[in-house]
Design a protein around this motif. Structure first.
Motif, PDB file in Angstrom:
ATOM      1  N   PRO A   1       0.695  -1.046  -0.004  1.00 58.96           N
ATOM      2  CA  PRO A   1      -0.018   0.163  -0.522  1.00 58.96           C
ATOM      3  C   PRO A   1       0.761   1.200   0.302  1.00 58.96           C
ATOM      4  CG  PRO A   1      -0.268  -0.928   2.383  1.00 58.96           C
ATOM      5  CD  PRO A   1       1.101  -2.340   1.730  1.00 58.96           C
ATOM      6  N   VAL A   2       0.262   2.207  -0.792  1.00 59.42           N
ATOM      7  CA  VAL A   2       1.592   3.351  -0.983  1.00 59.42           C
ATOM      8  C   VAL A   2       0.005   4.494  -1.034  1.00 59.42           C
ATOM      9  CG1 VAL A   2       3.696   2.415  -2.393  1.00 59.42           C
ATOM     10  CG2 VAL A   2       1.461   3.247  -3.425  1.00 59.42           C
ATOM     11  N   GLY A   3       0.892   5.403  -0.921  1.00 56.05           N
ATOM     12  CA  GLY A   3       0.089   7.218  -0.995  1.00 56.05           C
ATOM     13  C   GLY A   3      -0.704   7.450  -2.901  1.00 56.05           C
ATOM     14  N   PRO A   4      -1.649   8.068  -3.353  1.00 61.40           N
ATOM     15  CA  PRO A   4      -2.158   8.022  -4.748  1.00 61.40           C
ATOM     16  C   PRO A   4      -0.461   8.911  -5.557  1.00 61.40           C
ATOM     17  CG  PRO A   4      -3.218   9.402  -2.929  1.00 61.40           C
ATOM     18  CD  PRO A   4      -2.109   8.763  -2.453  1.00 61.40           C
ATOM     19  N   THR A   5      -1.056   8.655  -6.510  1.00 65.16           N
ATOM     20  CA  THR A   5       0.502   9.197  -7.654  1.00 65.16           C
ATOM     21  C   THR A   5      -0.393  10.596  -7.516  1.00 65.16           C
ATOM     22  OG1 THR A   5       0.899   6.997  -8.217  1.00 65.16           O
ATOM     23  CG2 THR A   5       1.435   9.185  -9.422  1.00 65.16           C
ATOM     24  N   LEU A   6       1.189  11.326  -7.878  1.00 60.27           N
ATOM     25  CA  LEU A   6       0.646  13.192  -8.011  1.00 60.27           C
ATOM     26  C   LEU A   6       1.068  13.360  -9.592  1.00 60.27           C
ATOM     27  CD1 LEU A   6       2.055  14.485  -4.172  1.00 60.27           C
ATOM     28  CD2 LEU A   6      -0.433  14.204  -5.597  1.00 60.27           C
ATOM     29  N   LYS A   7       0.636  13.173 -10.348  1.00 63.35           N
ATOM     30  CA  LYS A   7       1.197  12.336 -11.835  1.00 63.35           C
ATOM     31  C   LYS A   7       1.450  14.249 -12.606  1.00 63.35           C
ATOM     32  CE  LYS A   7      -3.000   9.094 -13.693  1.00 63.35           C
ATOM     33  NZ  LYS A   7      -3.543   9.106 -13.835  1.00 63.35           N
ATOM     34  N   ASN A   8       0.616  14.714 -12.050  1.00 66.10           N
ATOM     35  CA  ASN A   8       1.698  16.449 -12.526  1.00 66.10           C
ATOM     36  C   ASN A   8       1.792  18.017 -11.148  1.00 66.10           C
ATOM     37  OD1 ASN A   8      -0.012  15.348 -14.410  1.00 66.10           O
ATOM     38  ND2 ASN A   8      -1.665  16.776 -14.252  1.00 66.10           N
ATOM     39  N   TRP A   9       2.027  17.257 -10.321  1.00 68.11           N
ATOM     40  CA  TRP A   9       2.879  17.925  -9.835  1.00 68.11           C
ATOM     41  C   TRP A   9       4.100  18.308  -9.819  1.00 68.11           C
ATOM     42  CZ3 TRP A   9       1.760  20.328  -5.437  1.00 68.11           C
ATOM     43  CH2 TRP A   9       3.014  20.729  -4.705  1.00 68.11           C
ATOM     44  N   VAL A  10       4.370  19.653  -9.640  1.00 71.76           N
ATOM     45  CA  VAL A  10       5.108  20.092  -9.440  1.00 71.76           C
ATOM     46  C   VAL A  10       5.486  21.668  -8.569  1.00 71.76           C
ATOM     47  CG1 VAL A  10       5.449  20.427 -12.417  1.00 71.76           C
ATOM     48  CG2 VAL A  10       4.559  22.567 -10.843  1.00 71.76           C
ATOM     49  N   PRO A  11       6.895  21.398  -7.840  1.00 67.53           N
ATOM     50  CA  PRO A  11       6.746  22.452  -6.935  1.00 67.53           C
ATOM     51  C   PRO A  11       6.947  24.020  -6.609  1.00 67.53           C
ATOM     52  CG  PRO A  11       9.236  21.393  -7.711  1.00 67.53           C
ATOM     53  CD  PRO A  11       8.213  21.254  -8.851  1.00 67.53           C
ATOM     54  N   CYS A  12       6.220  24.290  -6.001  1.00 65.91           N
ATOM     55  CA  CYS A  12       5.469  25.575  -5.777  1.00 65.91           C
ATOM     56  C   CYS A  12       6.354  26.805  -6.002  1.00 65.91           C
ATOM     57  CB  CYS A  12       4.585  25.644  -4.087  1.00 65.91           C
ATOM     58  SG  CYS A  12       3.039  24.421  -4.402  1.00 65.91           S
ATOM     59  N   GLN A  13       6.138  28.421  -5.965  1.00 68.26           N
ATOM     60  CA  GLN A  13       7.028  29.143  -5.570  1.00 68.26           C
ATOM     61  C   GLN A  13       6.420  29.450  -4.391  1.00 68.26           C
ATOM     62  OE1 GLN A  13       8.721  30.773  -8.670  1.00 68.26           O
ATOM     63  NE2 GLN A  13       7.693  28.573  -9.244  1.00 68.26           N
ATOM     64  N   SER A  14       7.977  30.393  -3.605  1.00 72.63           N
ATOM     65  CA  SER A  14       8.434  30.954  -2.825  1.00 72.63           C
ATOM     66  C   SER A  14       7.023  31.662  -2.308  1.00 72.63           C
ATOM     67  CB  SER A  14       9.317  31.123  -2.427  1.00 72.63           C
ATOM     68  OG  SER A  14      10.219  30.775  -1.856  1.00 72.63           O
ATOM     69  N   PRO A  15       6.431  32.245  -1.555  1.00 73.63           N
ATOM     70  CA  PRO A  15       4.987  33.649  -1.448  1.00 73.63           C
ATOM     71  C   PRO A  15       6.200  34.667  -1.973  1.00 73.63           C
ATOM     72  CG  PRO A  15       5.232  32.131   0.330  1.00 73.63           C
ATOM     73  CD  PRO A  15       6.513  32.033  -0.972  1.00 73.63           C
TER      74      PRO A  15
END
Length: 248
Positions: free
Chosen positions: A21-35
């Motif tokens: 068992p593993v967590g769901p895949t984040l297919k389109n995840w990209v890092p966020c920008q800093s505020p």
């Protein structure tokens, strides 16, 4: 918003190629920008990046209204009675990028009335925390208090696309815990003996909002902040909890 049990078996189990068992895949995840160091503007208040040369004197005057010092009890700093010392504190502690401090400005008077920060900023994981919240008596129990938090939430989720927004406080700080729950955060547990400050041990209460919960929290705030929810004197007609999706 309903708070789900922390430890339950999920009906939506994901498995890797080994059947684990593993967590769901984040297919389109990209890092966020800093505020960014830009203002956030609301109807009752605006948040400006901390600038001691503009904000220190009025913040000092606002915090000085707390003559007992009780608003400093759960903060890392002690009350300031000397303006020069307070100004140095802001310059040395509150002008970096993490924590990224904002000064809360009353739109009606133009006065600085409080401060808060985005901190423990992790763009790669999409996690960010709100902290160092110090609202003076000029903004406590006013619409500014709720709107300031909402403006930060909107930046984190809508503008920057973070996945998780955290709120942490001393486990003995009952007003802070009530505020977190009122604002739609879910309680996650207590980290025992997590912090030492002011020569005392702190158990830390953890709360969070995650991205899939944000639309409901946002709708709650937008309903509450709507002009029709305030009378001619600026008093709320219905409390924030009235607009919760799960209200009884």
């Amino acid at each position: 918003m309903k708070t789900e049990p922390l430890f339950t078996a999920s009906s939506d189990l994901y498995q890797n190629e080994l059947g684990q068992p593993v967590g769901p895949t984040l297919k389109n995840w990209v890092p966020c920008q800093s505020p960014p160091r830009t203002p956030l503007v609301g109807r009752f208040c605006r948040l400006e990046p901390m600038a001691p040369e503009h904000h220190a004197r009025r913040l000092f005057d606002a915090f000085a209204l707390d003559t007992s010092g009780k608003n400093w009890t759960y903060l890392f700093a002690e009350p300031f009675t000397d303006y020069e010392a307070f100004d140095r504190y802001l310059v040395e502690t509150c002008c970096g990028d993490d924590p990224l401090f904002y000064t809360v400005i009353d739109q009606a008077s133009g006065l600085a009335v409080g401060m808060a920060a985005l901190m423990r900023i992790d763009p790669r994981m999409g996690v960010i925390e709100v902290g160092h919240i110090h609202f003076s008596s000029r903004m406590q129990r006013t619409p500014m208090s709720s709107e300031a938090i909402f403006l930060l939430m909107s930046r984190v989720f809508d503008e920057l696309g973070y996945r998780r927004f955290e709120w942490k406080c001393d486990s003995h700080n009952a007003p802070s815990k009530r505020a977190a729950e009122r604002f739609g955060f879910s309680f996650e547990g207590i980290f025992r003996q997590a912090v030492v400050y002011k020569n005392r041990s702190r158990d830390t209460a953890w709360f969070s909002i995650i991205d899939r919960e944000w639309p409901h929290v946002k709708a709650m705030f937008e309903g509450w902040l709507a002009p029709k929810n305030f009378d001619a004197q600026g008093k709320q007609r219905q409390p924030l909890r009235h607009f919760r999706a799960d209200k009884e």
